[in-house]
Design a protein around this motif. Structure first.
Motif, PDB file in Angstrom:
ATOM      1  N   ILE A 159     -40.075  -7.314  68.458  1.00 53.49           N
ATOM      2  CA  ILE A 159     -40.731  -7.352  67.073  1.00 53.49           C
ATOM      3  C   ILE A 159     -41.488  -8.834  67.377  1.00 53.49           C
ATOM      4  O   ILE A 159     -42.304  -8.922  66.386  1.00 53.49           O
ATOM      5  N   MET A 160     -41.536  -9.703  68.440  1.00 52.09           N
ATOM      6  CA  MET A 160     -42.277 -10.887  68.286  1.00 52.09           C
ATOM      7  C   MET A 160     -43.630 -10.427  68.800  1.00 52.09           C
ATOM      8  O   MET A 160     -44.723 -10.957  68.375  1.00 52.09           O
ATOM      9  N   GLU A 161     -43.716  -9.435  69.708  1.00 52.15           N
ATOM     10  CA  GLU A 161     -44.952  -9.046  70.249  1.00 52.15           C
ATOM     11  C   GLU A 161     -45.748  -7.972  69.423  1.00 52.15           C
ATOM     12  O   GLU A 161     -46.862  -7.613  69.503  1.00 52.15           O
ATOM     13  N   ASN A 162     -44.767  -7.143  68.667  1.00 57.71           N
ATOM     14  CA  ASN A 162     -45.322  -6.204  67.703  1.00 57.71           C
ATOM     15  C   ASN A 162     -44.790  -6.339  66.319  1.00 57.71           C
ATOM     16  O   ASN A 162     -43.434  -6.058  66.366  1.00 57.71           O
ATOM     17  N   THR A 163     -45.588  -6.676  65.533  1.00 54.32           N
ATOM     18  CA  THR A 163     -45.309  -6.987  64.333  1.00 54.32           C
ATOM     19  C   THR A 163     -45.553  -5.765  63.342  1.00 54.32           C
ATOM     20  O   THR A 163     -44.891  -5.783  62.161  1.00 54.32           O
ATOM     21  N   GLY A 164     -46.377  -4.715  63.395  1.00 59.68           N
ATOM     22  CA  GLY A 164     -47.078  -4.007  62.612  1.00 59.68           C
ATOM     23  C   GLY A 164     -45.738  -2.785  62.180  1.00 59.68           C
ATOM     24  O   GLY A 164     -45.567  -2.685  61.188  1.00 59.68           O
ATOM     25  N   ILE A 165     -45.330  -2.133  63.439  1.00 57.13           N
ATOM     26  CA  ILE A 165     -44.435  -1.182  62.942  1.00 57.13           C
ATOM     27  C   ILE A 165     -42.987  -1.691  62.323  1.00 57.13           C
ATOM     28  O   ILE A 165     -42.477  -1.361  61.360  1.00 57.13           O
ATOM     29  N   PRO A 166     -42.362  -2.831  63.059  1.00 57.89           N
ATOM     30  CA  PRO A 166     -41.213  -3.173  62.438  1.00 57.89           C
ATOM     31  C   PRO A 166     -41.785  -3.756  60.963  1.00 57.89           C
ATOM     32  O   PRO A 166     -40.654  -3.780  60.077  1.00 57.89           O
ATOM     33  N   GLY A 167     -42.508  -4.073  60.646  1.00 60.83           N
ATOM     34  CA  GLY A 167     -43.105  -4.610  59.371  1.00 60.83           C
ATOM     35  C   GLY A 167     -43.235  -3.381  58.325  1.00 60.83           C
ATOM     36  O   GLY A 167     -42.780  -3.242  57.078  1.00 60.83           O
ATOM     37  N   GLU A 168     -43.771  -2.084  58.706  1.00 63.01           N
ATOM     38  CA  GLU A 168     -43.661  -0.974  57.874  1.00 63.01           C
ATOM     39  C   GLU A 168     -42.342  -0.446  57.834  1.00 63.01           C
ATOM     40  O   GLU A 168     -42.195   0.214  56.803  1.00 63.01           O
ATOM     41  N   ILE A 169     -41.484  -0.392  58.789  1.00 60.97           N
ATOM     42  CA  ILE A 169     -40.321   0.154  58.615  1.00 60.97           C
ATOM     43  C   ILE A 169     -39.341  -0.749  57.855  1.00 60.97           C
ATOM     44  O   ILE A 169     -38.256  -0.500  57.311  1.00 60.97           O
ATOM     45  N   GLY A 170     -39.716  -2.087  57.611  1.00 62.25           N
ATOM     46  CA  GLY A 170     -38.841  -3.153  56.974  1.00 62.25           C
ATOM     47  C   GLY A 170     -37.705  -3.489  57.881  1.00 62.25           C
ATOM     48  O   GLY A 170     -36.824  -3.751  57.373  1.00 62.25           O
ATOM     49  N   VAL A 171     -38.012  -3.949  59.154  1.00 64.70           N
ATOM     50  CA  VAL A 171     -36.877  -4.687  59.963  1.00 64.70           C
ATOM     51  C   VAL A 171     -36.785  -5.879  59.623  1.00 64.70           C
ATOM     52  O   VAL A 171     -37.765  -6.622  59.588  1.00 64.70           O
ATOM     53  N   GLN A 172     -35.730  -6.293  59.044  1.00 61.76           N
ATOM     54  CA  GLN A 172     -35.393  -7.465  58.639  1.00 61.76           C
ATOM     55  C   GLN A 172     -34.466  -8.383  59.571  1.00 61.76           C
ATOM     56  O   GLN A 172     -34.302  -9.579  59.555  1.00 61.76           O
ATOM     57  N   SER A 173     -33.396  -7.663  60.323  1.00 60.79           N
ATOM     58  CA  SER A 173     -32.475  -8.305  61.048  1.00 60.79           C
ATOM     59  C   SER A 173     -32.512  -7.310  62.454  1.00 60.79           C
ATOM     60  O   SER A 173     -32.733  -6.286  62.391  1.00 60.79           O
ATOM     61  N   ILE A 174     -32.064  -7.988  63.347  1.00 65.01           N
ATOM     62  CA  ILE A 174     -31.971  -7.425  64.913  1.00 65.01           C
ATOM     63  C   ILE A 174     -30.704  -7.780  65.429  1.00 65.01           C
ATOM     64  O   ILE A 174     -30.136  -8.818  65.241  1.00 65.01           O
ATOM     65  N   PRO A 175     -30.219  -7.061  66.380  1.00 67.67           N
ATOM     66  CA  PRO A 175     -30.721  -5.851  66.813  1.00 67.67           C
ATOM     67  C   PRO A 175     -30.732  -4.601  65.691  1.00 67.67           C
ATOM     68  O   PRO A 175     -29.510  -4.579  65.191  1.00 67.67           O
ATOM     69  N   LEU A 176     -31.740  -3.748  65.707  1.00 69.79           N
ATOM     70  CA  LEU A 176     -31.780  -2.847  64.636  1.00 69.79           C
ATOM     71  C   LEU A 176     -32.060  -1.381  65.721  1.00 69.79           C
ATOM     72  O   LEU A 176     -33.167  -1.607  66.355  1.00 69.79           O
ATOM     73  N   MET A 177     -31.105  -0.454  65.585  1.00 70.83           N
ATOM     74  CA  MET A 177     -31.452   0.882  66.146  1.00 70.83           C
ATOM     75  C   MET A 177     -31.693   1.823  65.067  1.00 70.83           C
ATOM     76  O   MET A 177     -30.982   1.713  64.239  1.00 70.83           O
ATOM     77  N   VAL A 178     -33.061   2.483  65.234  1.00 71.67           N
ATOM     78  CA  VAL A 178     -33.472   3.507  64.385  1.00 71.67           C
ATOM     79  C   VAL A 178     -33.725   4.736  65.059  1.00 71.67           C
ATOM     80  O   VAL A 178     -34.518   4.687  66.196  1.00 71.67           O
ATOM     81  N   LEU A 179     -32.957   5.981  64.657  1.00 71.71           N
ATOM     82  CA  LEU A 179     -33.037   7.014  65.408  1.00 71.71           C
ATOM     83  C   LEU A 179     -34.213   7.870  64.653  1.00 71.71           C
ATOM     84  O   LEU A 179     -34.109   8.112  63.443  1.00 71.71           O
ATOM     85  N   PHE A 180     -35.224   8.166  65.431  1.00 73.80           N
ATOM     86  CA  PHE A 180     -36.268   9.011  64.992  1.00 73.80           C
ATOM     87  C   PHE A 180     -36.220  10.645  65.402  1.00 73.80           C
ATOM     88  O   PHE A 180     -36.321  10.780  66.567  1.00 73.80           O
ATOM     89  N   LYS A 181     -36.504  11.653  64.333  1.00 75.62           N
ATOM     90  CA  LYS A 181     -36.305  12.642  64.857  1.00 75.62           C
ATOM     91  C   LYS A 181     -37.504  13.497  64.187  1.00 75.62           C
ATOM     92  O   LYS A 181     -37.668  13.502  62.874  1.00 75.62           O
ATOM     93  N   ASP A 182     -38.442  14.208  64.851  1.00 73.57           N
ATOM     94  CA  ASP A 182     -39.499  15.031  64.068  1.00 73.57           C
ATOM     95  C   ASP A 182     -40.424  13.945  63.482  1.00 73.57           C
ATOM     96  O   ASP A 182     -40.842  14.198  62.297  1.00 73.57           O
ATOM     97  N   GLY A 183     -40.490  13.013  64.153  1.00 73.07           N
ATOM     98  CA  GLY A 183     -41.432  11.841  63.365  1.00 73.07           C
ATOM     99  C   GLY A 183     -40.913  11.167  62.143  1.00 73.07           C
ATOM    100  O   GLY A 183     -41.469  10.405  61.418  1.00 73.07           O
ATOM    101  N   LYS A 184     -39.371  11.330  61.793  1.00 71.81           N
ATOM    102  CA  LYS A 184     -38.986  10.364  60.601  1.00 71.81           C
ATOM    103  C   LYS A 184     -37.705   9.742  60.956  1.00 71.81           C
ATOM    104  O   LYS A 184     -37.048  10.259  62.007  1.00 71.81           O
TER     105      LYS A 184
END
Length: 106
Positions: free
Chosen positions: A59-84
């Motif tokens: 998240i330090m090197e990539n801020t766009g996607i974590p910002g869009e998803i709303g990552v506020q605390s880490i470690p955060l694991m998010v499971l994506f299926k079919d783009g969601k």
């Protein structure tokens, strides 16, 4: 198959357009708990390689996607299926717990 690294630029192709579920681990170099679960995620990646892809995003090197998803605390694991995003788990946990949670969501 080991974990893959994804970036803001590769996220769409590697995660959203993947033919199988993708678990994205949002982490940072300075995060102790993130480093603790790294080896467990590598092992789970090998054990469940035919069912899920495990990806890591710094998240330090990539801020766009974590910002869009709303990552506020880490470690955060998010499971994506079919783009969601279909499930998420916050915080470090032992490998057994992580694997059980993931298998329950697949």
């Amino acid at each position: 198959m080991a974990t893959i690294n994804v970036t803001d630029d590769s996220f769409k192709a590697d995660v959203l357009e993947s033919s199988k579920p993708v678990l994205v681990d949002f982490w940072a170099e300075w995060c102790g708990p993130c480093k603790m679960i790294g080896p467990a995620l590598e092992e789970i990646s090998d054990e469940l390689a035919d069912q899920v892809t495990i990806a890591k995003m710094d998240i330090m090197e990539n801020t766009g996607i974590p910002g869009e998803i709303g990552v506020q605390s880490i470690p955060l694991m998010v499971l994506f299926k079919d783009g969601k995003a279909v499930a998420q788990k916050l915080g470090a946990a032992p490998k057994g717990q992580l694997k059980s949670w993931l298998e329950g969501e697949l």
